[in-house]
Design a protein around this motif. Sequence first.
Motif, PDB file in Angstrom:
ATOM      1  N   TYR A 217       0.797  -1.229   0.000  1.00 28.83           N
ATOM      2  CA  TYR A 217       0.000   0.000   0.000  1.00 28.83           C
ATOM      3  C   TYR A 217       0.831   1.282   0.000  1.00 28.83           C
ATOM      4  CZ  TYR A 217       0.804   0.039   5.095  1.00 28.83           C
ATOM      5  OH  TYR A 217       1.376   0.037   6.343  1.00 28.83           O
ATOM      6  N   THR A 218       2.161   1.171   0.046  1.00 26.02           N
ATOM      7  CA  THR A 218       2.944   2.400   0.088  1.00 26.02           C
ATOM      8  C   THR A 218       4.172   2.293  -0.811  1.00 26.02           C
ATOM      9  OG1 THR A 218       3.669   4.124   1.641  1.00 26.02           O
ATOM     10  CG2 THR A 218       4.538   1.919   2.005  1.00 26.02           C
ATOM     11  N   TYR A 219       4.616   3.445  -1.299  1.00 23.08           N
ATOM     12  CA  TYR A 219       5.804   3.515  -2.152  1.00 23.08           C
ATOM     13  C   TYR A 219       7.021   3.948  -1.329  1.00 23.08           C
ATOM     14  CZ  TYR A 219       2.708   3.576  -6.289  1.00 23.08           C
ATOM     15  OH  TYR A 219       1.786   3.274  -7.261  1.00 23.08           O
ATOM     16  N   LEU A 220       8.203   3.553  -1.786  1.00 22.24           N
ATOM     17  CA  LEU A 220       9.436   4.020  -1.156  1.00 22.24           C
ATOM     18  C   LEU A 220       9.635   5.516  -1.361  1.00 22.24           C
ATOM     19  CD1 LEU A 220      11.785   1.092  -2.212  1.00 22.24           C
ATOM     20  CD2 LEU A 220      10.906   1.531   0.088  1.00 22.24           C
ATOM     21  N   LYS A 242       4.901  -1.467  -1.952  1.00 23.37           N
ATOM     22  CA  LYS A 242       4.391  -1.934  -3.246  1.00 23.37           C
ATOM     23  C   LYS A 242       5.515  -2.588  -4.051  1.00 23.37           C
ATOM     24  CE  LYS A 242       0.633   1.391  -4.044  1.00 23.37           C
ATOM     25  NZ  LYS A 242      -0.379   0.499  -4.641  1.00 23.37           N
ATOM     26  N   HIS A 243       5.178  -3.597  -4.828  1.00 23.00           N
ATOM     27  CA  HIS A 243       6.192  -4.305  -5.607  1.00 23.00           C
ATOM     28  C   HIS A 243       6.939  -3.373  -6.554  1.00 23.00           C
ATOM     29  CE1 HIS A 243       4.000  -8.418  -4.951  1.00 23.00           C
ATOM     30  NE2 HIS A 243       4.685  -8.027  -3.900  1.00 23.00           N
ATOM     31  N   GLY A 244       6.216  -2.402  -7.126  1.00 23.54           N
ATOM     32  CA  GLY A 244       6.867  -1.461  -8.037  1.00 23.54           C
ATOM     33  C   GLY A 244       7.863  -0.551  -7.339  1.00 23.54           C
ATOM     34  N   GLY A 245       7.635  -0.298  -6.068  1.00 25.49           N
ATOM     35  CA  GLY A 245       8.594   0.414  -5.237  1.00 25.49           C
ATOM     36  C   GLY A 245       8.541   1.928  -5.313  1.00 25.49           C
ATOM     37  N   GLY A 267      13.597  -8.674   2.847  1.00 28.41           N
ATOM     38  CA  GLY A 267      12.246  -8.670   3.399  1.00 28.41           C
ATOM     39  C   GLY A 267      11.207  -8.788   2.299  1.00 28.41           C
ATOM     40  N   PRO A 268       9.945  -9.044   2.669  1.00 31.50           N
ATOM     41  CA  PRO A 268       8.898  -9.273   1.663  1.00 31.50           C
ATOM     42  C   PRO A 268       8.626  -8.068   0.773  1.00 31.50           C
ATOM     43  CG  PRO A 268       7.962  -9.124   3.880  1.00 31.50           C
ATOM     44  CD  PRO A 268       9.435  -9.220   4.044  1.00 31.50           C
ATOM     45  N   GLY A 269       8.985  -6.866   1.211  1.00 32.34           N
ATOM     46  CA  GLY A 269       8.774  -5.685   0.392  1.00 32.34           C
ATOM     47  C   GLY A 269       9.927  -5.370  -0.540  1.00 32.34           C
ATOM     48  N   SER A 270      10.980  -6.163  -0.460  1.00 38.89           N
ATOM     49  CA  SER A 270      12.145  -5.977  -1.340  1.00 38.89           C
ATOM     50  C   SER A 270      11.992  -6.909  -2.533  1.00 38.89           C
ATOM     51  CB  SER A 270      13.439  -6.270  -0.568  1.00 38.89           C
ATOM     52  OG  SER A 270      14.555  -6.175  -1.418  1.00 38.89           O
ATOM     53  N   CYS A 271      11.621  -6.344  -3.674  1.00 34.67           N
ATOM     54  CA  CYS A 271      11.308  -7.160  -4.864  1.00 34.67           C
ATOM     55  C   CYS A 271      12.032  -6.602  -6.084  1.00 34.67           C
ATOM     56  CB  CYS A 271       9.806  -7.179  -5.132  1.00 34.67           C
ATOM     57  SG  CYS A 271       8.781  -7.601  -3.722  1.00 34.67           S
ATOM     58  N   PRO A 272      13.340  -6.770  -6.170  1.00 38.63           N
ATOM     59  CA  PRO A 272      14.083  -6.166  -7.282  1.00 38.63           C
ATOM     60  C   PRO A 272      13.528  -6.526  -8.654  1.00 38.63           C
ATOM     61  CG  PRO A 272      15.600  -7.045  -5.635  1.00 38.63           C
ATOM     62  CD  PRO A 272      14.225  -7.498  -5.238  1.00 38.63           C
ATOM     63  N   ALA A 273      13.068  -7.742  -8.829  1.00 38.49           N
ATOM     64  CA  ALA A 273      12.592  -8.177 -10.142  1.00 38.49           C
ATOM     65  C   ALA A 273      11.282  -7.509 -10.534  1.00 38.49           C
ATOM     66  CB  ALA A 273      12.431  -9.693 -10.165  1.00 38.49           C
ATOM     67  N   CYS A 279      14.149   2.549 -11.740  1.00 37.06           N
ATOM     68  CA  CYS A 279      14.963   2.590 -10.519  1.00 37.06           C
ATOM     69  C   CYS A 279      16.144   1.646 -10.715  1.00 37.06           C
ATOM     70  CB  CYS A 279      14.145   2.220  -9.288  1.00 37.06           C
ATOM     71  SG  CYS A 279      13.730   0.473  -9.142  1.00 37.06           S
ATOM     72  N   ARG A 280      17.100   1.657  -9.804  1.00 39.69           N
ATOM     73  CA  ARG A 280      18.316   0.875  -9.996  1.00 39.69           C
ATOM     74  C   ARG A 280      18.651   0.052  -8.758  1.00 39.69           C
ATOM     75  NH1 ARG A 280      22.503   3.264 -12.571  1.00 39.69           N
ATOM     76  NH2 ARG A 280      23.705   1.455 -11.891  1.00 39.69           N
ATOM     77  N   GLU A 281      19.096  -1.168  -8.989  1.00 43.30           N
ATOM     78  CA  GLU A 281      19.735  -1.960  -7.948  1.00 43.30           C
ATOM     79  C   GLU A 281      21.236  -1.732  -8.128  1.00 43.30           C
ATOM     80  OE1 GLU A 281      19.953  -4.752  -4.737  1.00 43.30           O
ATOM     81  OE2 GLU A 281      18.170  -3.833  -5.635  1.00 43.30           O
ATOM     82  N   LEU A 282      21.864  -1.083  -7.149  1.00 46.13           N
ATOM     83  CA  LEU A 282      23.261  -0.692  -7.299  1.00 46.13           C
ATOM     84  C   LEU A 282      24.190  -1.897  -7.239  1.00 46.13           C
ATOM     85  CD1 LEU A 282      23.399   2.473  -5.001  1.00 46.13           C
ATOM     86  CD2 LEU A 282      23.107   2.394  -7.483  1.00 46.13           C
ATOM     87  N   ILE A 283      25.306  -1.805  -7.947  1.00 48.57           N
ATOM     88  CA  ILE A 283      26.392  -2.771  -7.772  1.00 48.57           C
ATOM     89  C   ILE A 283      27.362  -2.218  -6.734  1.00 48.57           C
ATOM     90  CG2 ILE A 283      26.146  -3.677 -10.120  1.00 48.57           C
ATOM     91  CD1 ILE A 283      28.600  -2.011 -10.901  1.00 48.57           C
ATOM     92  N   ASN A 284      28.274  -3.057  -6.274  1.00 49.72           N
ATOM     93  CA  ASN A 284      29.129  -2.684  -5.143  1.00 49.72           C
ATOM     94  C   ASN A 284      29.842  -1.360  -5.349  1.00 49.72           C
ATOM     95  OD1 ASN A 284      28.352  -5.080  -4.036  1.00 49.72           O
ATOM     96  ND2 ASN A 284      30.259  -6.154  -4.433  1.00 49.72           N
TER      97      ASN A 284
END
Length: 317
Positions: A217-220, A242-245, A267-273, A279-284
């Motif tokens: 129900y909420t966005y980041l 929300k899955h879309g984030g 956690g269940p709210g972390s859905c990178p796929a 948005c971006r999933e950062l590399i190291n």
Amino acid sequence: MASRVVTVSQDGTTGDFRTVQEAIDMVPLCNTCRTVIRVAPGVYRQPVYVPKTKNLITLAGICPENTILTWNNTATKIEHHQASRVIGTGTFGCGSVIVEGEDFIAENITFENSSPEGSGQAVAIRVTADRCAFYNCRFLGWQDTLYLHYGKQYLKDCYIEGSVDFIFGNSTAILEHCHIHCKSQGFITAQSRKSSQETTGYVFLRCVITGNGGNSYTYLGRPWGPFGRVVFAYTYMDACIKHGGWNNWGKTENERSACFYEYRCFGPGSCPAKRVTWCRELINEEAEQFLAHSFVDPDPQRPWLALRMALKIPYSA
């Protein structure tokens, strides 16, 4: 120069002052040594203003659950002891606490806007000041709870709750080991970076995000400014996210400029796929600049945070 310590107590029997504002008013203009205002337990119902001319102030409670600074202004209804030409109007002027003096520190204090849900913008604290730090504080409200407007801030072990855009503004901030609680549907952040040249942004480092038991129900966050920049790293996200984030605030052009990043969250709210494609999933290597305290303390020749007993605190303290 040694710091000065004064006390505030509502009953007037054990303190130098009865209100926090009286203690702040006592601080000399353009002061050069720190004033520690020790606040006795109680619910202090009045707006508080720390002016630009009064730096190096610490508000220190014993326990945030019983040391509460609260007021109920909203963007459309402001009652304050300062004139609007001083504190501003609308969302900018409605903070229960407004901090404009630099090198401000708060510890073990609750900052609350007690306006009920549906009141619109109702800020618990606005920080328009450089080099401010908050330790074990609580920020309570619904919409626009924590206004990190300008400057550099460091928050450690804090609790922040709200619904819509409840951490917002255009400062440079690290929120470390903080608990973010989403009370109803909305957006956690609304960062307002205006251009790619600005170094501002919010970094949530090793935080916990919780909800009210509902799912998705909420966005980041969403970009209040077109280049809004927010990073969540090593953060637990419960199913309220929300899955879309992320949300583009109804403007597809924001998707080309907003900088919304995640790094090793879980956690269940972390859905990178399932996140939005912009948005971006950062590399190291990309994440390094956001994981160090240098994000808010960038000048090694003139640092403002010092490491004492494994805790980052301002040098001025």
